[in-house]
Design an enzyme around this catalytic site. Structure first.
Site, PDB file in Angstrom:
ATOM      1  N   TYR A  28       0.849  -1.265  -0.425  1.00 23.04           N
ATOM      2  CA  TYR A  28      -0.365   0.467  -0.325  1.00 23.04           C
ATOM      3  C   TYR A  28       0.917   1.099   0.147  1.00 23.04           C
ATOM      4  CZ  TYR A  28      -3.760  -3.305   0.863  1.00 23.04           C
ATOM      5  OH  TYR A  28      -4.860  -4.827   0.978  1.00 23.04           O
ATOM      6  N   HIS A 106      -8.472   1.946  -5.843  1.00 22.05           N
ATOM      7  CA  HIS A 106      -7.907   0.961  -5.238  1.00 22.05           C
ATOM      8  C   HIS A 106      -6.322   1.198  -5.265  1.00 22.05           C
ATOM      9  CE1 HIS A 106     -10.744  -1.739  -4.332  1.00 22.05           C
ATOM     10  NE2 HIS A 106     -11.075  -1.540  -5.728  1.00 22.05           N
TER      11      HIS A 106
END
Length: 148
Positions: A28, A106
């Protein structure tokens, strides 16, 4: 912040996104949600838009905020539903129930990850999806929202 209107883009974030920067940075990245919000706010000003950034670990809050975006005539919603992406019929139905365009976002590319992440109930209802570009995914979604 003034009441949202057609210059406002809601940026809604789901479970565990409050841990960005420390949560699995190899997937991430190292940016926190505050880092992302700061860059979005800067770009939004350049586009004559406002950002209303929120995060919750609770599905019902996200549903309520989607309804609120329509009630306030927001320009668009940028939604990173986190794990709810792959499980939430409630979010799917809430997106379908509002006329406000929703852009699914995302940080990672769900299709390059575990198979259970390949199904997106959010994506099936959203106007479009931007994924796999890390924090830049949010900025790309904001550019798209500016066109609505």
């Amino acid at each position: 912040m003034p009441a949202p209107d057609n210059t406002t883009v809601f940026v809604l974030n789901g479970p565990s996104l409050n841990l960005l920067g420390t949560r699995e940075p190899e997937i991430y990245g190292h940016d926190t949600l505050d880092d992302i919000a700061g860059r979005l706010e800067d770009r939004a000003r350049e586009l004559d838009l406002n950002i209303d950034m929120r995060q919750s670990n609770h599905e019902g809050h996200l549903v309520d905020w989607l309804h609120e975006a329509q009630a306030y005539d927001a320009r668009a919603v940028i939604l990173n539903a986190g794990a709810f992406t792959h499980t939430s019929i409630a979010l799917h139905d809430a997106i379908k129930a509002i006329r406000t365009p929703v852009i699914e976002v995302h940080l990672s590319n769900p299709h390059a990850r575990e198979e259970f992440r390949h199904t997106s109930f959010v994506g099936r209802a959203a106007r479009g999806t931007i994924a796999g570009f890390g924090a830049l995914s949010y900025a790309l979604a904001l550019e798209a929202a500016a066109q609505f």
